[in-house]
Design a protein around this motif. Sequence first.
Motif, mmCIF file in Angstrom:
data_model
loop_
_atom_site.group_PDB
_atom_site.id
_atom_site.type_symbol
_atom_site.label_atom_id
_atom_site.label_comp_id
_atom_site.label_asym_id
_atom_site.label_seq_id
_atom_site.Cartn_x
_atom_site.Cartn_y
_atom_site.Cartn_z
ATOM 1 N N SER A 183 0.827 -1.209 0.000
ATOM 2 C CA SER A 183 0.000 0.000 0.000
ATOM 3 C C SER A 183 0.865 1.264 0.000
ATOM 4 O O SER A 183 2.085 1.209 0.165
ATOM 5 C CB SER A 183 -0.904 0.004 1.236
ATOM 6 N N CYS A 184 0.197 2.409 -0.126
ATOM 7 C CA CYS A 184 0.900 3.695 -0.023
ATOM 8 C C CYS A 184 1.532 3.847 1.361
ATOM 9 O O CYS A 184 2.648 4.369 1.483
ATOM 10 C CB CYS A 184 -0.054 4.854 -0.307
ATOM 11 N N ASP A 185 0.818 3.394 2.407
ATOM 12 C CA ASP A 185 1.377 3.443 3.767
ATOM 13 C C ASP A 185 2.630 2.580 3.864
ATOM 14 O O ASP A 185 3.594 2.940 4.551
ATOM 15 C CB ASP A 185 0.354 2.975 4.802
ATOM 16 N N ILE A 203 8.584 2.130 4.187
ATOM 17 C CA ILE A 203 9.882 1.784 3.600
ATOM 18 C C ILE A 203 10.767 3.026 3.523
ATOM 19 O O ILE A 203 11.958 2.967 3.854
ATOM 20 C CB ILE A 203 9.696 1.142 2.205
ATOM 21 N N GLN A 204 10.207 4.156 3.120
ATOM 22 C CA GLN A 204 10.995 5.393 3.031
ATOM 23 C C GLN A 204 11.516 5.821 4.406
ATOM 24 O O GLN A 204 12.671 6.243 4.530
ATOM 25 C CB GLN A 204 10.157 6.507 2.406
ATOM 26 N N ILE A 235 16.021 6.279 8.262
ATOM 27 C CA ILE A 235 16.478 6.145 9.647
ATOM 28 C C ILE A 235 17.466 4.991 9.830
ATOM 29 O O ILE A 235 18.459 5.124 10.552
ATOM 30 C CB ILE A 235 15.270 5.950 10.597
ATOM 31 N N LEU A 236 17.196 3.854 9.193
ATOM 32 C CA LEU A 236 17.960 2.639 9.479
ATOM 33 C C LEU A 236 19.005 2.289 8.421
ATOM 34 O O LEU A 236 20.047 1.736 8.765
ATOM 35 C CB LEU A 236 17.003 1.447 9.630
ATOM 36 N N ARG A 237 18.738 2.543 7.165
ATOM 37 C CA ARG A 237 19.608 2.055 6.098
ATOM 38 C C ARG A 237 20.634 3.081 5.630
ATOM 39 O O ARG A 237 21.828 2.799 5.615
ATOM 40 C CB ARG A 237 18.776 1.585 4.899
ATOM 41 N N LYS A 238 20.175 4.249 5.209
ATOM 42 C CA LYS A 238 21.093 5.235 4.627
ATOM 43 C C LYS A 238 22.262 5.580 5.544
ATOM 44 O O LYS A 238 23.388 5.691 5.064
ATOM 45 C CB LYS A 238 20.338 6.494 4.205
ATOM 46 N N PRO A 239 22.047 5.754 6.859
ATOM 47 C CA PRO A 239 23.192 6.071 7.721
ATOM 48 C C PRO A 239 24.289 5.000 7.708
ATOM 49 O O PRO A 239 25.439 5.287 8.019
ATOM 50 C CB PRO A 239 22.571 6.194 9.120
ATOM 51 N N LEU A 240 23.924 3.767 7.326
ATOM 52 C CA LEU A 240 24.892 2.673 7.272
ATOM 53 C C LEU A 240 25.373 2.404 5.849
ATOM 54 O O LEU A 240 26.127 1.467 5.609
ATOM 55 C CB LEU A 240 24.276 1.389 7.849
ATOM 56 N N GLY A 241 24.900 3.213 4.894
ATOM 57 C CA GLY A 241 25.273 3.009 3.507
ATOM 58 C C GLY A 241 24.603 1.794 2.881
ATOM 59 O O GLY A 241 25.124 1.222 1.919
#
Length: 143
Positions: free
Chosen positions: A11-13, A18-19, A24-30
């Motif tokens: 769903s949109c939610d 995921i965003q 919060i969880l993925r991008k800071p760790l690359g």
Amino acid sequence: MDTMRIIEYGSCDHQAMIQLRDRILRKPLGLVFSPEYLRQEINDVLIGCFEEERILGCCILTPVNDITVQLRQMAVDEHLHGKGTGSRILSFAEEQARNSGFAELMMHARKVAAPFYIRNGYSVRGEEFVEVGIPHYEMFKRL
């Protein structure tokens, strides 16, 4: 006023969830989510905390066996840390797990988040270990 709800996979939610998790969880760790990784969530319980349509935080419940469910991907908007949002999400997740017949909720908690979980009644089980390149503890709570 925020509200808790179960999110429908795809769903949109779910996309908003995921965003948030990515930020919060993925991008800071690359790290990035692969489509294969995200497809594994199709049978999980996806939980979101919303203010109207804006996602504030989330988590996932994944059954481990008949008595244990794993909390995964707990994320709260960085502007809301320390304001009780995470504790409300955790309480809602525990209620969902209990209502589904599980007796224990466990997780692989980041070491920096362990004090939050301890304040919410969780205990450390075993030694520190490294997952996704950072220190973690297995933590659990009887429901």
